[in-house]
Design a protein around this motif. Structure first.
Motif, PDB file in Angstrom:
ATOM      1  N   ARG A 174     -64.748 -36.058  -9.995  1.00 45.06           N
ATOM      2  CA  ARG A 174     -62.912 -35.532 -10.751  1.00 45.06           C
ATOM      3  C   ARG A 174     -64.457 -34.462 -11.492  1.00 45.06           C
ATOM      4  O   ARG A 174     -63.423 -33.483 -11.744  1.00 45.06           O
ATOM      5  CB  ARG A 174     -62.905 -36.781 -11.248  1.00 45.06           C
ATOM      6  CG  ARG A 174     -61.253 -36.407 -11.955  1.00 45.06           C
ATOM      7  CD  ARG A 174     -60.818 -38.166 -12.972  1.00 45.06           C
ATOM      8  NE  ARG A 174     -60.718 -39.254 -11.598  1.00 45.06           N
ATOM      9  CZ  ARG A 174     -60.677 -39.496 -11.611  1.00 45.06           C
ATOM     10  NH1 ARG A 174     -61.120 -40.841 -12.304  1.00 45.06           N
ATOM     11  NH2 ARG A 174     -60.085 -40.673 -10.636  1.00 45.06           N
ATOM     12  N   ASP A 190     -54.374 -50.959  -6.243  1.00 45.81           N
ATOM     13  CA  ASP A 190     -55.385 -49.532  -6.843  1.00 45.81           C
ATOM     14  C   ASP A 190     -56.063 -50.284  -7.814  1.00 45.81           C
ATOM     15  O   ASP A 190     -55.663 -51.070  -8.719  1.00 45.81           O
ATOM     16  CB  ASP A 190     -55.491 -48.512  -6.837  1.00 45.81           C
ATOM     17  CG  ASP A 190     -56.115 -46.794  -6.674  1.00 45.81           C
ATOM     18  OD1 ASP A 190     -57.366 -47.398  -6.398  1.00 45.81           O
ATOM     19  OD2 ASP A 190     -55.650 -45.998  -6.532  1.00 45.81           O
ATOM     20  N   ASP A 191     -57.381 -49.996  -8.137  1.00 46.29           N
ATOM     21  CA  ASP A 191     -58.236 -50.483  -9.176  1.00 46.29           C
ATOM     22  C   ASP A 191     -57.771 -52.398  -9.915  1.00 46.29           C
ATOM     23  O   ASP A 191     -57.604 -52.345 -10.923  1.00 46.29           O
ATOM     24  CB  ASP A 191     -57.631 -49.945 -10.300  1.00 46.29           C
ATOM     25  CG  ASP A 191     -58.158 -49.005 -10.363  1.00 46.29           C
ATOM     26  OD1 ASP A 191     -59.643 -48.212 -10.286  1.00 46.29           O
ATOM     27  OD2 ASP A 191     -57.526 -47.311 -10.297  1.00 46.29           O
ATOM     28  N   THR A 230     -58.715 -43.962  -4.721  1.00 46.20           N
ATOM     29  CA  THR A 230     -57.813 -43.378  -5.245  1.00 46.20           C
ATOM     30  C   THR A 230     -57.291 -42.789  -3.955  1.00 46.20           C
ATOM     31  O   THR A 230     -56.159 -42.588  -2.622  1.00 46.20           O
ATOM     32  CB  THR A 230     -57.098 -42.735  -5.953  1.00 46.20           C
ATOM     33  OG1 THR A 230     -57.231 -44.516  -7.399  1.00 46.20           O
ATOM     34  CG2 THR A 230     -55.756 -42.495  -6.295  1.00 46.20           C
TER      35      THR A 230
HETATM   36 MG    MG Z   1     -58.588 -44.059  -8.222  1.00 47.36          MG
END
Ligand code: MG
Ligand code: ADP
Length: 479
Positions: A346, A247-248, A191
């Motif tokens: 993350r 995205d995704d 992302t």
């Molecule tokens: Mg993402």
């Protein structure tokens, strides 16, 4: 059910027609050049098509007249080449339709086969992606190229994303690879890279139209369009896009009608030479629940994967984040974090934030001890993430046998015992089920795995050397 079928047929037909319009526009653009296209043709919208008569909407009378005198004949000719039922094209003055929002639910529906829902008597659906300029609503300002730390695991994906961004803003407006397909596990920067492309284009060529949206949102909007019978408007949202990023995309696997729509949009945009960037958690060929033709099409451009992070990359990211946050963190603490938080970026960021917040709260410097204390739970959950591959490798190495023996049929004790140890450790150290473990060991039955686990447990009571081997391996794997 009949209702659903009917709607999706209508949706398909509308989609096909809108696709034709996109292709015609793409061809005309190639003929007249980028500037003329942007000035005169891009503002046009397909209003409707009835019995071979297409009605194009121009936003002003001046544009309408110009298009009629300069491009109308050519438009019709190109269109007829696409679809020989076309007999007429006319241009009217009309603003593209804008709808009021209906309700404020922003959640995608989980069952797309049910297109009934709130009645749309007075309003249509809210199509939020039709802005004239770059869609920045959902973009995170931190996700720019400048903040992206490049290392071995992500260098290909990064270079490819940069290439796309630069090509998109270049005067030639080239499309280096279509689509760019980025994939990798969660929290590895997909992302971030997509947003970075959008920001770059926004900064250097603000007239380019960029749409970034999650596949979930794409699906949600498509379902609404179906529900309100406005798939044409839905399609129109993408008509003048220079760069589309979804995205995704794994979220639309298994959702047939959304996939179908996505496929049409995708093809139309590729044919019109617009850049597409896709992300997913798996490679195109591994996307389960995705139609074969879609999977193969997704792999046509450049497929770039983001590998799990390495120690060096994690350390680099920590240093960069600490610098951005303007906090002094001892190198020792950063090294410790880079060693121990290995799951994804993350979590690494989360760990850093927690340490910083804690230090500010209690007004003391950050030390290794406080870091360990504050991150207890995170550290524990990172500890047990051992893969079966790793186990097989380590065990084979330890017993000095070939890795291939882990999956082979040989039953000689010298290879069978280590194989059993590996199965035992796989059961102990991973969350895999017995059948899953069996598959990883050359497609063995789950009862074989169960037998191995029992056997090793039994031996642990009697065989000291083996017990030591197992414990040593366990410690090595858990590090
Ligand atoms: Mg993402
Ligand atoms: P994904 O979309 O692959 O799940 P994200 O792009 O959301 O992952 O990344 C998760 C977090 O990690 C974000 O805050 C992002 O900025 C950060 N991140 C990931 N990779 C990097 C990197 N190479 N450099 C700096 N930050 C990164």
């Amino acid at each position: 059910m009949t209702e659903a079928v009917e709607i999706s047929d209508a949706g398909r037909a509308a989609t096909a027609r809108a696709g034709e319009w996109l292709r015609v526009l793409g061809q005309l653009k190639a003929e007249v050049g980028e500037d003329a296209y942007r000035n005169w043709l891009r503002p046009m919208h397909l209003e409707r098509i009835n019995d071979g008569h297409a009605v194009i909407a121009a936003p002003t009378r001046f544009l309408r007249d110009w298009v009629i005198t300069h491009y109308l004949d050519r438009l019709l000719a190109l269109w007829q080449a696409e679809n020989d039922e076309m007999t007429r094209v006319s241009v009217i003055v009309a603003r593209p339709q804008r709808y009021a929002h209906v309700g404020n639910s922003a959640e995608p529906d989980d069952d797309e086969s049910d297109p009934s829902g709130p009645s749309a008597a007075a309003h249509g659906p809210a199509l939020e992606i039709g802005d004239e300029r770059t869609q920045l609503l959902a973009l995170d300002h931190r996700f720019v190229f400048e903040n992206f730390v490049v290392g071995k695991p992500n260098e290909l994906a990064h270079a490819a994303a940069r290439r796309v961004a630069e090509a998109c803003v270049s005067p030639a407006h080239t499309v280096p690879f279509n689509p760019l397909f980025l994939y990798g596990g969660v929290g590895l920067g997909k992302t971030h890279l997509m947003h970075a492309v959008a920001w770059h284009v926004r900064k250097h060529a603000c007239d380019r139209k960029v749409i970034y949206l999650s596949a979930e949102k794409f699906m949600y909007q498509f379902i609404r369009a179906l529900r309100f019978k406005s798939t044409m408007d839905f399609k129109e949202q993408f008509r003048s896009v220079d760069l589309l990023m979804i995205d995704d995309v794994q979220f639309i696997s298994g959702k047939e009608s959304t996939q179908e729509e996505f496929f049409h949009t995708f093809n139309a945009l590729v044919d019109a030479n617009r850049q597409i960037v896709i992300s997913a958690d798996k490679s195109p060929s591994d996307l389960e629940g995705m139609e074969e033709r879609m999977r193969s099409r997704l792999g046509w451009g450049l497929v770039a994967d983001l590998h799990p992070t390495t120690y060096e990359l994690r350390l680099g990211i920590l240093q960069s984040k600490a610098e951005q946050a303007r906090v002094a963190i001892p190198l020792k603490v950063m090294e410790f974090l880079a060693h121990r938080i290995t799951s994804n970026v993350r979590e690494l960021e989360g760990a850093l934030n927690r340490i910083v917040a804690h230090a500010q709260l209690v007004g003391r410097d950050i030390t290794l001890e406080t870091a360990q204390e504050v991150l207890q739970d995170l550290l524990r959950s990172n500890e047990r993430r051992v893969t079966i591959d790793e186990i097989q490798r380590k065990v084979a190495e330890h017993f000095n046998i070939r890795l291939g023996e882990m999956t082979s049929d040989r039953r000689a004790r010298a290879v069978a015992r280590p194989r059993q140890v590996a199965m035992y450790l796989a059961k102990q150290l991973t969350t895999r089920s017995l059948p899953e473990i069996g598959r990883k060991f050359g497609g063995r039955d789950h009862t074989t795995v169960m037998h191995a686990v029992r056997k090793i447990e039994e031996l642990k009571g009697t065989d000291a050397a083996l017990t030591e081997d197992v414990e040593l391996l366990r410690r090595m794997l858990q590090r």
